[in-house]
Each structure stands twice: as structure tokens, then as C-alpha cells.
Design an enzyme around this catalytic site. Structure first.
Site, PDB file in Angstrom:
ATOM      1  N   ASP A  10      29.996 -19.695  13.057  1.00  0.00           N
ATOM      2  CA  ASP A  10      30.650 -19.452  12.160  1.00  0.00           C
ATOM      3  C   ASP A  10      29.574 -18.484  11.284  1.00  0.00           C
ATOM      4  OD1 ASP A  10      31.907 -19.562   9.431  1.00  0.00           O
ATOM      5  OD2 ASP A  10      30.270 -20.545   8.192  1.00  0.00           O
ATOM      6  N   ASP A  12      29.406 -16.534   7.428  1.00  0.00           N
ATOM      7  CA  ASP A  12      28.745 -16.504   6.179  1.00  0.00           C
ATOM      8  C   ASP A  12      28.453 -18.169   5.640  1.00  0.00           C
ATOM      9  OD1 ASP A  12      30.127 -14.588   5.760  1.00  0.00           O
ATOM     10  OD2 ASP A  12      31.659 -15.346   5.431  1.00  0.00           O
TER      11      ASP A  12
HETATM   12 MG   LIG Z   1      31.016 -20.067   6.678  1.00  0.00          MG
END
Ligand SMILES: [Mg+2]
Ligand SMILES: [Zn+2]
Length: 181
Positions: A10, A12
Site C-alpha cells: 500500500d 499512503d
Molecule cells: Mg494506506
């Protein structure tokens, strides 16, 4: 030719510090330990594939070109430390604002697209995310393991949601060390 193994990341809250609806490249800050984690992944032959929900596009907060600019910034910052990301996948959709899709996590679409393109063996691959939806995307895709980090939204997820049965680690570097060692 044998298939490859991958670490799905992932973006962010895992690679860069969580900023609500990040779209400005100068707000990118790489989380500590990420460079070391990426080096370790490379050394052990893992492809690094970012899979990120970017519903800010569907919501009209920013455009796809802004996502590309953020990714270019991330690559530039990582490149200074001699590391990089092999591929970036993003989902610009949101069911309430445009359309249902196969790519928005917890759906497995982005992971499956990458698996097809790079011939990735999911049984040898894992994901690192800061939301339960990341973990569920990995499960839906058939990854061998998925780690929920405490960085980004992770701590909030751990405190407020049911995380039973989910592997929890401090951050990306700890996830990589746990899976590889
Ligand atoms: Mg995230
Ligand atoms: Zn999508």
C-alpha cells in the site's frame, strides 16, 4: 521461466507518511526504514508493486496526473537512496461517486493485474498495508501473508476495528523482516 515473488505495498501510510488525500508531490515524506526494506526485498528477489486506492479522483479532489506526479516524487526520493518501486497500480474509483470496480481494495483487481503482467506466484508473495481493506485485498488475491502496520492509519485500525487473525507489525521494515526471515 519460473514465476516471480512479490511484495505488494500500500502507498499512503506504508511508504509515505499519511496525508489526507495526498496529491501534492512536495508533501511526500518517506517513512523511516522504507529504504532498508526495499533494499532487503531487492536482495531477496522480490518485485515491489504498489497498489493504492486513490478515490480522491472519483471525488473530484485531484486528477490522475496528480497521482503520477506523486509517484514520480516517491521514485525520485527513493532513487537518491538507490532503491525503487517496480510498478505502481492505482484505483481512481469510488462506488458512491462513479462506479463499482474490480480494482478498489478490498477487491483483488490490482494485485491480479500485476500477477498476470509479471507472472507473480501469489503463494510466494505478501502484502503490507495500513488498513484492513488492504489485508482483505491480499486475502482475496491469494497472497501467502499480509501484514498490518502501525504507521499511517494502522494504529487507528488496530484500536477501533476487529483485527483478530491479522498479523500486526510496527512498519514496512518489520513486515519485510518477518516474512523473509
Ligand atoms: Mg494506506
Ligand atoms: Zn477501481
Amino acid at each position: 521461466m519460473s514465476s516471480k515473488k512479490a511484495c505488494f505495498l500500500d502507498r499512503d501510510g506504508v511508504i509515505n507518511e499519511e496525508v489526507n488525500y495526498l496529491y501534492e508531490p512536495d508533501k511526500v515524506a518517506i517513512i523511516s526504514g522504507v529504504t532498508e526494506a526495499l533494499k532487503m526485498l531487492k536482495r531477496h528477489g522480490y518485485l515491489t508493486v504498489v497498489v493504492t486506492n486513490q478515490a480522491g479522483v472519483a471525488r473530484g479532489f485531484y486528477e490522475e496526473k496528480d497521482i503520477h506526479a506523486v509517484h514520480a516524487r516517491i521514485e525520485k526520493l527513493l532513487d537518491k537512496d538507490g532503491v525503487g518501486i517496480d510498478a505502481f497500480y492505482f484505483c481512481p474509483h469510488h462506488p458512491e461517486f462513479d462506479t463499482e470496480c474490480e480494482c478498489r481494495k478490498p477487491n483483488a483487481g490490482m494485485l491480479l493485474q500485476a500477477a498476470e503482467k509479471f507472472d507473480i506466484d501469489m503463494n510466494e508473495s505478501f502484502l503490507v498495508g495500513d488498513r484492513i481493506s488492504d489485508i482483505n485485498a491480499a486475502r482475496n488475491a491469494g497472497c501467502a501473508e499480509a501484514y498490518l502496520v502501525r504507521t499511517g492509519h494502522g494504529t487507528n485500525e488496530i484500536e477501533n476495528k476487529d483485527v483478530s487473525g491479522i498479523e500486526i507489525v510496527d512498519d514496512l521494515l518489520h513486515a519485510v523482516r518477518t516474512f523473509i526471515d
